[in-house]
Design an enzyme around this catalytic site. Structure first.
Site, PDB file in Angstrom:
ATOM      1  NE  ARG A   5      -3.474   2.286   2.739  1.00  0.00           N
ATOM      2  CZ  ARG A   5      -4.409   2.346   3.678  1.00  0.00           C
ATOM      3  NH1 ARG A   5      -4.489   1.395   4.595  1.00  0.00           N
ATOM      4  NH2 ARG A   5      -5.276   3.329   3.712  1.00  0.00           N
ATOM      5  CE1 TYR A  33     -10.871   6.026  -1.055  1.00  0.00           C
ATOM      6  CE2 TYR A  33     -13.007   6.064   0.032  1.00  0.00           C
ATOM      7  CZ  TYR A  33     -11.705   5.615  -0.044  1.00  0.00           C
ATOM      8  OH  TYR A  33     -11.237   4.754   0.907  1.00  0.00           O
TER       9      TYR A  33
END
Ligand code: G6P
Ligand code: MN
Ligand code: MN
Length: 421
Positions: free
Chosen positions: A90, A242
């Site tokens: 990540r 987002y």
């Protein structure tokens, strides 16, 4: 019922266990199996999970296993919540796109694409084990990101799967608090693709409260999603946070270049959590878990499982899930996966109809959907050419030279995860 949690060694798992204890009347669990390749994690997370259930007086038996097949055998439902490569992968997703002036994020843009490439083959292998060894009517509930692409991969292979995210339930809970009503009185006009959604209405007792909320609490609501108030009022809808990676791309990129990554922050939270999980006196969900982004994900999962397993009366409002489009958004292919309110009826999820969207929403959804389709094709079939084509199709990339550069970076960073690379 037997529930298998694949990726059960996640530090998030006690959030679910806490939900099982609180919502035991909704979901009658007899057996929970945590499945994870990481034995150390399993021991720590399994330990606190057992103590939490015992402390709450929950009758379910909780076991752990590193063996996928043993874990899913005879399961009534399988929750998949894994992260291939963990926080290290990540962290990479959150940084290498910067070299080509693109934001780095675990589900959005080039980083999310890398995650899709690493994840889809793994989840498909798990789903095959579920098909062979779980109960014949078992559902796969997918929390694994990128949820839209992963859910479509599962549906394309004929699995009984539904995708879930906590963004919608987070908004529902937030609006319920502001409006001082019970969460299940709040019906969201939530629409889009996973991690690319807008709230277009907030209906309580037949009345849309969103225009009033945007007028009366604009600063607060825009602040929640880190977007400019003028943007939110101009849209007349509340984007999820987002959307910031699109509407405020350059600003986010500047911030990311100077701040530690989310992966680094999560690593620190996880160290703290694992130490607490190791502490035998810890018998409840630690408050530190609130530092993770998964608020209400246990409620979302448990209510969904309850609906599937018939423990739930007809709900006042539909729940938001990731499912096949089938004409709900007429500008997308039927087999695309969208995130909208739906009801579970006679063994399947049926989406509510969605009022026509404004052109800026359809434009962005269409271009991200195009990328998602090419990304899944690359994840399933491999090959640099497919990766490049999907990369270029992403609206945050678009430029061919930048797509080439990002493709090289992605492949260099992820070769060990990609069978074909
Ligand atoms: C939200 C998103 C999830 C994502 C999570 C990340 O809950 O809906 O899809 O996995 O945030 O949280 P984290 O604590 O790992 O940053
Ligand atoms: Mn793991
Ligand atoms: Mn999500």
């Amino acid at each position: 019922m037997k529930l298998a949690i694949v990726g059960g060694g996640s530090t998030y798992t006690p959030e679910l266990i806490d939900g099982f204890a609180r919502l035991r009347d909704v979901l009658p669990l007899e057996e929970v199996v945590l499945v994870d390749p990481d034995e150390e994690r399993l021991a720590l997370v399994g330990g606190i999970s057992q103590r939490m259930l015992a402390h709450a007086g929950h009758p379910a038996r909780l076991t752990t296993t590193t063996e996928l097949v043993a874990g899913v055998t005879d399961a009534d439902a399988v929750l998949v919540q894994l992260r291939v490569g963990g926080q290290d992968a990540r962290h990479a997703d959150e940084t290498w796109p910067h070299e080509a002036d693109c934001i780095g994020q675990e589900t959005t843009g080039p980083g999310g694409f890398a995650k899709a490439l690493r994840t889809v083959p793994v989840v498909l292998r798990i789903a095959e084990a579920v098909r062979r060894h779980a109960k014949p009517d078992a559902w796969i509930v997918d929390f694994t990101n990128p949820v839209g692409i992963v859910t479509r991969a599962l549906l394309q292979e004929g699995h009984r799967a539904v995708g879930l995210c906590n963004v919608a339930i987070g908004f529902q809970r937030r609006f319920a608090r502001i409006l001082d009503v019970a969460p299940d009185q709040v019906q969201l006009g939530h629409v889009g693709l996973n991690h690319l959604t807008w709230e277009r209405s907030v209906t309580v007792a037949g009345r849309d409260e969103l225009p009033g909320l945007i007028e009366g609490r604009l600063g607060e609501l825009a602040g929640d999603v880190h977007l400019a108030p003028e943007l939110v009022s101009g849209l007349g809808a509340l984007p999820s946070y987002y959307l910031r990676y699109f509407y405020a791309h350059d600003e986010v990129l500047r911030e990311q270049r100077t701040e530690p990554t989310r992966a680094e922050a999560v690593r620190a939270i996880e160290r703290e959590l694992l130490a607490l999980y190791a502490d035998e006196s810890q018998v409840e969900k630690p408050a530190a878990l609130e530092g993770r982004g998964g608020a209400f994900y246990s409620e979302a999962a448990i209510e969904l499982l309850a609906a599937i397993h018939g423990g739930e009366a007809e709900r006042a409002v539909p729940r938001v899930v990731n499912l096949r489009n089938d004409g709900v958004l007429p500008f997308l292919p039927d087999d695309h996966v969208i995130e909208v309110p739906a009801r579970y009826r006679e063994g399947r999820f049926v989406a509510e109809s969605v009022a026509a969207l404004p052109d800026d929403f359809t434009g962005l959804i269409s271009s991200v959907a195009g990328y998602e389709r090419l990304a899944l094709d690359a994840a399933v079939h491999g090959g640099r050419g497919r990766v490049l084509r999907a990369m270029r199709a992403h609206p945050l990339v678009r430029d061919h030279d930048r797509a080439e550069r990002l493709t090289d970076l992605l492949l260099a960073e992820n070769a060990r995860f990609l069978e074909w690379a």
